[in-house]
Scaffold this motif. Structure first.
Motif, PDB file in Angstrom:
ATOM      1  N   ALA A  23       6.101  22.665  -7.242  1.00  0.00           N
ATOM      2  CA  ALA A  23       6.949  22.894  -6.072  1.00  0.00           C
ATOM      3  C   ALA A  23       6.408  24.048  -5.228  1.00  0.00           C
ATOM      4  CB  ALA A  23       8.385  23.181  -6.507  1.00  0.00           C
ATOM      5  N   ILE A  24       5.987  25.124  -5.873  1.00  0.00           N
ATOM      6  CA  ILE A  24       5.446  26.278  -5.151  1.00  0.00           C
ATOM      7  C   ILE A  24       4.145  25.898  -4.453  1.00  0.00           C
ATOM      8  CG2 ILE A  24       4.417  28.575  -5.445  1.00  0.00           C
ATOM      9  CD1 ILE A  24       6.535  29.004  -7.718  1.00  0.00           C
ATOM     10  N   ASN A  25       3.262  25.193  -5.153  1.00  0.00           N
ATOM     11  CA  ASN A  25       1.992  24.777  -4.542  1.00  0.00           C
ATOM     12  C   ASN A  25       2.222  23.838  -3.363  1.00  0.00           C
ATOM     13  OD1 ASN A  25       0.397  26.324  -6.258  1.00  0.00           O
ATOM     14  ND2 ASN A  25       0.242  24.697  -7.774  1.00  0.00           N
ATOM     15  N   ILE A  35      11.000  29.573  -0.392  1.00  0.00           N
ATOM     16  CA  ILE A  35      11.726  28.539  -1.125  1.00  0.00           C
ATOM     17  C   ILE A  35      13.072  29.123  -1.509  1.00  0.00           C
ATOM     18  CG2 ILE A  35      11.802  27.095  -3.193  1.00  0.00           C
ATOM     19  CD1 ILE A  35       8.731  27.278  -3.272  1.00  0.00           C
ATOM     20  N   ILE A  36      14.119  28.393  -1.217  1.00  0.00           N
ATOM     21  CA  ILE A  36      15.478  28.821  -1.561  1.00  0.00           C
ATOM     22  C   ILE A  36      15.991  27.925  -2.667  1.00  0.00           C
ATOM     23  CG2 ILE A  36      17.844  29.002  -0.708  1.00  0.00           C
ATOM     24  CD1 ILE A  36      16.605  29.737   2.015  1.00  0.00           C
ATOM     25  N   TYR A  50      12.786  30.967 -13.113  1.00  0.00           N
ATOM     26  CA  TYR A  50      12.637  31.203 -11.675  1.00  0.00           C
ATOM     27  C   TYR A  50      12.212  32.645 -11.403  1.00  0.00           C
ATOM     28  CZ  TYR A  50      15.342  26.866 -11.580  1.00  0.00           C
ATOM     29  OH  TYR A  50      15.791  25.589 -11.784  1.00  0.00           O
ATOM     30  N   LYS A  51      12.822  33.579 -12.096  1.00  0.00           N
ATOM     31  CA  LYS A  51      12.483  34.993 -11.894  1.00  0.00           C
ATOM     32  C   LYS A  51      11.053  35.278 -12.342  1.00  0.00           C
ATOM     33  CE  LYS A  51      17.099  36.912 -11.712  1.00  0.00           C
ATOM     34  NZ  LYS A  51      18.061  37.852 -12.284  1.00  0.00           N
ATOM     35  N   LYS A  52      10.600  34.600 -13.388  1.00  0.00           N
ATOM     36  CA  LYS A  52       9.221  34.743 -13.860  1.00  0.00           C
ATOM     37  C   LYS A  52       8.233  34.376 -12.754  1.00  0.00           C
ATOM     38  CE  LYS A  52       6.111  32.218 -16.897  1.00  0.00           C
ATOM     39  NZ  LYS A  52       6.031  31.223 -17.970  1.00  0.00           N
ATOM     40  N   TYR A  53       8.595  33.430 -11.921  1.00  0.00           N
ATOM     41  CA  TYR A  53       7.730  32.989 -10.824  1.00  0.00           C
ATOM     42  C   TYR A  53       7.972  33.750  -9.525  1.00  0.00           C
ATOM     43  CZ  TYR A  53       5.564  29.397 -13.584  1.00  0.00           C
ATOM     44  OH  TYR A  53       4.817  28.748 -14.536  1.00  0.00           O
ATOM     45  N   GLY A  54       8.782  34.791  -9.582  1.00  0.00           N
ATOM     46  CA  GLY A  54       8.943  35.660  -8.430  1.00  0.00           C
ATOM     47  C   GLY A  54      10.171  35.422  -7.574  1.00  0.00           C
ATOM     48  N   HIS A  72      21.948  32.462  -6.166  1.00  0.00           N
ATOM     49  CA  HIS A  72      21.098  32.068  -5.050  1.00  0.00           C
ATOM     50  C   HIS A  72      19.814  32.892  -5.113  1.00  0.00           C
ATOM     51  CE1 HIS A  72      24.793  30.211  -3.850  1.00  0.00           C
ATOM     52  NE2 HIS A  72      25.373  31.399  -3.839  1.00  0.00           N
ATOM     53  N   LEU A  73      18.688  32.204  -5.188  1.00  0.00           N
ATOM     54  CA  LEU A  73      17.402  32.863  -5.344  1.00  0.00           C
ATOM     55  C   LEU A  73      16.452  32.414  -4.227  1.00  0.00           C
ATOM     56  CD1 LEU A  73      17.017  32.224  -9.167  1.00  0.00           C
ATOM     57  CD2 LEU A  73      17.772  34.345  -8.105  1.00  0.00           C
ATOM     58  N   ARG A  74      15.509  33.295  -3.902  1.00  0.00           N
ATOM     59  CA  ARG A  74      14.518  32.958  -2.883  1.00  0.00           C
ATOM     60  C   ARG A  74      13.157  33.485  -3.331  1.00  0.00           C
ATOM     61  NH1 ARG A  74      15.804  35.265   2.726  1.00  0.00           N
ATOM     62  NH2 ARG A  74      15.611  37.183   1.560  1.00  0.00           N
ATOM     63  N   LEU A  75      12.143  32.697  -3.059  1.00  0.00           N
ATOM     64  CA  LEU A  75      10.759  33.110  -3.279  1.00  0.00           C
ATOM     65  C   LEU A  75      10.095  33.167  -1.913  1.00  0.00           C
ATOM     66  CD1 LEU A  75       8.304  33.691  -5.088  1.00  0.00           C
ATOM     67  CD2 LEU A  75       7.874  31.223  -5.108  1.00  0.00           C
ATOM     68  N   LYS A  76       9.719  34.358  -1.491  1.00  0.00           N
ATOM     69  CA  LYS A  76       9.032  34.518  -0.205  1.00  0.00           C
ATOM     70  C   LYS A  76       7.562  34.194  -0.411  1.00  0.00           C
ATOM     71  CE  LYS A  76      12.062  38.023   1.706  1.00  0.00           C
ATOM     72  NZ  LYS A  76      12.130  39.384   2.274  1.00  0.00           N
ATOM     73  N   LEU A  77       7.087  33.241   0.359  1.00  0.00           N
ATOM     74  CA  LEU A  77       5.687  32.847   0.281  1.00  0.00           C
ATOM     75  C   LEU A  77       4.853  33.525   1.348  1.00  0.00           C
ATOM     76  CD1 LEU A  77       6.215  29.038  -0.381  1.00  0.00           C
ATOM     77  CD2 LEU A  77       5.710  30.835  -2.051  1.00  0.00           C
ATOM     78  N   LYS A  78       5.509  34.005   2.405  1.00  0.00           N
ATOM     79  CA  LYS A  78       4.836  34.726   3.482  1.00  0.00           C
ATOM     80  C   LYS A  78       5.542  36.048   3.698  1.00  0.00           C
ATOM     81  CE  LYS A  78       3.444  30.747   6.223  1.00  0.00           C
ATOM     82  NZ  LYS A  78       3.560  30.143   7.540  1.00  0.00           N
TER      83      LYS A  78
END
Length: 80
Positions: A23-25, A35-36, A50-54, A72-78
């Motif tokens: 999903a991240i790739n 990604i939210i 999820y937290k392990k992946y940032g 609610h979690l978010r991974l900032k890619l930029k």
């Protein structure tokens, strides 16, 4: 919107890791900003993954799609 999960029979085989990495790739290939992810606080192993992946907690402003989601979690890619 999509739901992600691994049936109990197949847990412990790192399938969740492969799913989240895919999903991240995919998001990176599509030049997505972040990604939210919404989940439930009872799903402790999933939250740890999820937290392990940032993924980090964020304050959600949008209407709930899933009534049971309370995390609610978010991974900032930029970074801007």
């Amino acid at each position: 919107n999509a739901k992600m999960g691994v049936t109990e029979k197949y847990r412990g085989r790192k399938i969740g890791n492969h799913l989240i990495e895919a999903a991240i790739n995919f998001a990176k290939e599509k030049n997505v900003d972040s990604i939210i992810l919404d989940t439930n606080s009872s799903l402790k192993p999933a939250i740890a993954l999820y937290k392990k992946y940032g993924f980090r907690p964020y304050r959600k402003k949008e209407k709930e799609v899933y009534q049971r989601s309370d995390v609610h979690l978010r991974l900032k890619l930029k970074t801007f």
